[in-house]
Scaffold this motif. Sequence first.
Motif, PDB file in Angstrom:
ATOM      1  N   TRP A  27      31.352  18.366  -0.827  1.00  0.00           N
ATOM      2  CA  TRP A  27      32.364  17.445  -1.356  1.00  0.00           C
ATOM      3  C   TRP A  27      33.053  18.167  -2.512  1.00  0.00           C
ATOM      4  CZ3 TRP A  27      32.314  11.798  -0.230  1.00  0.00           C
ATOM      5  CH2 TRP A  27      33.410  11.130  -0.801  1.00  0.00           C
ATOM      6  N   PHE A  28      34.339  18.347  -2.389  1.00  0.00           N
ATOM      7  CA  PHE A  28      35.115  19.098  -3.381  1.00  0.00           C
ATOM      8  C   PHE A  28      36.041  18.162  -4.151  1.00  0.00           C
ATOM      9  CE2 PHE A  28      33.912  21.999  -0.053  1.00  0.00           C
ATOM     10  CZ  PHE A  28      33.579  23.165  -0.705  1.00  0.00           C
ATOM     11  N   ALA A  29      36.336  18.530  -5.395  1.00  0.00           N
ATOM     12  CA  ALA A  29      37.393  17.831  -6.122  1.00  0.00           C
ATOM     13  C   ALA A  29      38.694  18.002  -5.347  1.00  0.00           C
ATOM     14  CB  ALA A  29      37.527  18.395  -7.535  1.00  0.00           C
ATOM     15  N   SER A  30      39.582  17.031  -5.458  1.00  0.00           N
ATOM     16  CA  SER A  30      40.816  17.085  -4.671  1.00  0.00           C
ATOM     17  C   SER A  30      41.706  18.250  -5.070  1.00  0.00           C
ATOM     18  CB  SER A  30      41.589  15.769  -4.825  1.00  0.00           C
ATOM     19  OG  SER A  30      40.932  14.721  -4.151  1.00  0.00           O
ATOM     20  N   ILE A  31      41.734  18.560  -6.341  1.00  0.00           N
ATOM     21  CA  ILE A  31      42.549  19.676  -6.821  1.00  0.00           C
ATOM     22  C   ILE A  31      41.788  20.420  -7.910  1.00  0.00           C
ATOM     23  CG2 ILE A  31      44.863  18.911  -6.200  1.00  0.00           C
ATOM     24  CD1 ILE A  31      45.139  17.582  -8.875  1.00  0.00           C
ATOM     25  N   PRO A  32      42.100  21.713  -8.115  1.00  0.00           N
ATOM     26  CA  PRO A  32      41.351  22.526  -9.080  1.00  0.00           C
ATOM     27  C   PRO A  32      41.803  22.286 -10.516  1.00  0.00           C
ATOM     28  CG  PRO A  32      43.023  23.868  -7.998  1.00  0.00           C
ATOM     29  CD  PRO A  32      43.079  22.521  -7.352  1.00  0.00           C
ATOM     30  N   THR A  33      41.451  21.115 -11.051  1.00  0.00           N
ATOM     31  CA  THR A  33      41.879  20.767 -12.395  1.00  0.00           C
ATOM     32  C   THR A  33      40.992  19.681 -12.971  1.00  0.00           C
ATOM     33  OG1 THR A  33      43.794  20.176 -13.746  1.00  0.00           O
ATOM     34  CG2 THR A  33      43.570  19.037 -11.643  1.00  0.00           C
ATOM     35  N   ASP A  58      34.278  13.241 -10.691  1.00  0.00           N
ATOM     36  CA  ASP A  58      35.707  13.480 -10.497  1.00  0.00           C
ATOM     37  C   ASP A  58      36.074  14.957 -10.412  1.00  0.00           C
ATOM     38  OD1 ASP A  58      35.253  14.068 -13.173  1.00  0.00           O
ATOM     39  OD2 ASP A  58      36.828  12.767 -13.951  1.00  0.00           O
ATOM     40  N   GLU A  59      35.385  15.814 -11.155  1.00  0.00           N
ATOM     41  CA  GLU A  59      35.693  17.248 -11.180  1.00  0.00           C
ATOM     42  C   GLU A  59      34.473  18.015 -11.656  1.00  0.00           C
ATOM     43  OE1 GLU A  59      37.150  18.896 -14.536  1.00  0.00           O
ATOM     44  OE2 GLU A  59      37.710  17.062 -15.596  1.00  0.00           O
ATOM     45  N   HIS A  60      34.520  19.325 -11.501  1.00  0.00           N
ATOM     46  CA  HIS A  60      33.353  20.135 -11.899  1.00  0.00           C
ATOM     47  C   HIS A  60      33.292  20.366 -13.394  1.00  0.00           C
ATOM     48  CE1 HIS A  60      36.194  23.353 -12.449  1.00  0.00           C
ATOM     49  NE2 HIS A  60      35.261  24.253 -12.662  1.00  0.00           N
ATOM     50  N   GLY A 104      39.572  21.753  -5.337  1.00  0.00           N
ATOM     51  CA  GLY A 104      38.832  22.143  -6.527  1.00  0.00           C
ATOM     52  C   GLY A 104      37.383  22.437  -6.188  1.00  0.00           C
ATOM     53  N   PRO A 105      36.593  22.921  -7.149  1.00  0.00           N
ATOM     54  CA  PRO A 105      35.177  23.224  -6.906  1.00  0.00           C
ATOM     55  C   PRO A 105      34.368  21.996  -6.489  1.00  0.00           C
ATOM     56  CG  PRO A 105      35.939  24.363  -8.869  1.00  0.00           C
ATOM     57  CD  PRO A 105      37.038  23.419  -8.478  1.00  0.00           C
ATOM     58  N   ARG A 106      33.175  22.256  -5.952  1.00  0.00           N
ATOM     59  CA  ARG A 106      32.302  21.183  -5.471  1.00  0.00           C
ATOM     60  C   ARG A 106      31.838  20.262  -6.601  1.00  0.00           C
ATOM     61  NH1 ARG A 106      27.142  23.124  -2.331  1.00  0.00           N
ATOM     62  NH2 ARG A 106      26.920  24.310  -4.265  1.00  0.00           N
ATOM     63  N   VAL A 107      31.614  19.002  -6.227  1.00  0.00           N
ATOM     64  CA  VAL A 107      31.049  18.017  -7.147  1.00  0.00           C
ATOM     65  C   VAL A 107      29.907  17.300  -6.436  1.00  0.00           C
ATOM     66  CG1 VAL A 107      33.176  17.662  -8.450  1.00  0.00           C
ATOM     67  CG2 VAL A 107      32.727  16.262  -6.415  1.00  0.00           C
ATOM     68  N   PRO A 108      28.954  16.732  -7.191  1.00  0.00           N
ATOM     69  CA  PRO A 108      27.884  15.959  -6.556  1.00  0.00           C
ATOM     70  C   PRO A 108      28.443  14.702  -5.890  1.00  0.00           C
ATOM     71  CG  PRO A 108      27.329  16.546  -8.833  1.00  0.00           C
ATOM     72  CD  PRO A 108      28.782  16.834  -8.643  1.00  0.00           C
TER      73      PRO A 108
END
Length: 529
Positions: free
Chosen positions: A159-165, A322-324, A366-370
């Motif tokens: 599961w990745f953040a939607s965008i790298p931010t 929401d993000e890494h 974006g990077p993976r998130v839990p």
Amino acid sequence: MGPESGPWRNIEHIVVLMLENRSFDSLLGWLYDPGNEPPYNQAPKNFEGLSGKSLSNPDQNGNPVPVRKADVRDVVGPLPNPGEPYEDVYSQVYDQPRCALVNVPPNPTGPPTMKGFIRNYSEQSKPPANPRIIMECHTPAAVPVLSALAHNYAACDHWFASIPTQTFCNRSFVHAGTSSGYVNNAGGGHCFVNDTPTIFDVLEAAGKSWTIFCGSWLLECFALLTQKRLWKYALTDRFAHFGKFISAASRKGGLPNYSFIEPIYFDSIVWGAENDMHPECNFYEFYGPSNLHKGDALIWKVYEAIRNGPNWESTCLIVLFDEHGGCYDHVPPPTSADCPVAVSPDGIVIPKTARGGSGFDFDRLGPRVPAIIVSAYTKAGTILNDVFEHTSVLSTIVNCFSLPRNQLGARQARAKDVSAALNSPAARTDKPEIQKPTSSVFEELKEEAHFIAHLRLVNAQKKPMSDLQRVALHGVANFAGDESLHARIEGLQTELEGGTVVAEHEAKMVKEKIARIAGISGANSTGRE
């Protein structure tokens, strides 16, 4: 296949708890490892974690620093907060020097290496004494509730953040499927605001119930501040305090079709300690530094309310981040070349010459998130390897409730839902009990009312405001339509001052609503006479 015959046939309530700023590796990378205590000492073959891998990042001298387990007593790391904005994520993922937003190339020249985390951490305006700590990832002992849910239900390891931010634009994807071309918290002004239809509008039009449950002040609710289409619902029963979620979960049918839960983002004398799991932005907190245990306790409260309530067999809970937040992760984020969901949701590209513009065309995640899925129909130990991102929440809601399709952008139209987690034909009867998190010694010492009241007030007068809180306050000014407030906010220094502004404006909103109701009642009364 509709919900009446498909995997969603038993689900009437979807609950989403979105926490803050942690990568998958940071919290769940060591979920399974031979060195862990049972039951976390045997890894499923399809689990994409850290165990058994040779992973490292170079330090400032080029020496490799391997990823390692964090000390179980260190539940505040990484401290201070790592880099979160778009330009920092580019530096971390592609191992490039930190640069300004306008200098980030829209199309990177090489593949993502995931080797720039130490470099970027050392280049922050407030760097840690030892930036190598970014390679420390937590074990199940540090996050026992999150780990127990991942083990007893389903963990999504892609599961990745939607965008790298950072926060606001990623959260916009879970609500609206887009950030309208913006990539950072400020958007094109003081605070990012999205003005496109949201999942709440789609639910409303379909006659489905929904509520956003807030951990603290309504005017600290990120969904409200960043989604203009929600402003008309402020001070209605579509927004409620978190305590009402607990009471709703205790009644048969008490939960709405969709519940979105927001944690406490900032320490509050009124609402309590920050419990969003965000790494500490400052070195001074009313309740001590932000830590993982407070967030784990929040997850436990949500799970226990659902598990012990009459809606257990009809509820699907999604816990995600929401993000890494600049925390290390080893899996490169997908791009449009290898992932069909990594596409622009609306074709909007804001050029670098425009305020808040980056030239980014939204062709990589974006990077993976839990992310964890909990339901009575989820087998223990389930690992979902499919690629998900935040619009998967939207697809889940759309598919579960048979909502109109193609309302929330091209990204959502391609995103998988989480129905693969509903892999048990019959409801489980075990309902695993998870031990209640215990308070730290520091918290236990503050039980005396006089002591805690004094400590909070003294600390509140000293604690500096974070960048995120200042941006959120500008969101309050946007919502209130008060242009003069923007200048006042720039002059504020402490979190107590910021909290006072929020409380003042929320009280003003309530007072104005009461006056309107009284005016309407008075007019009706006069008319009848």
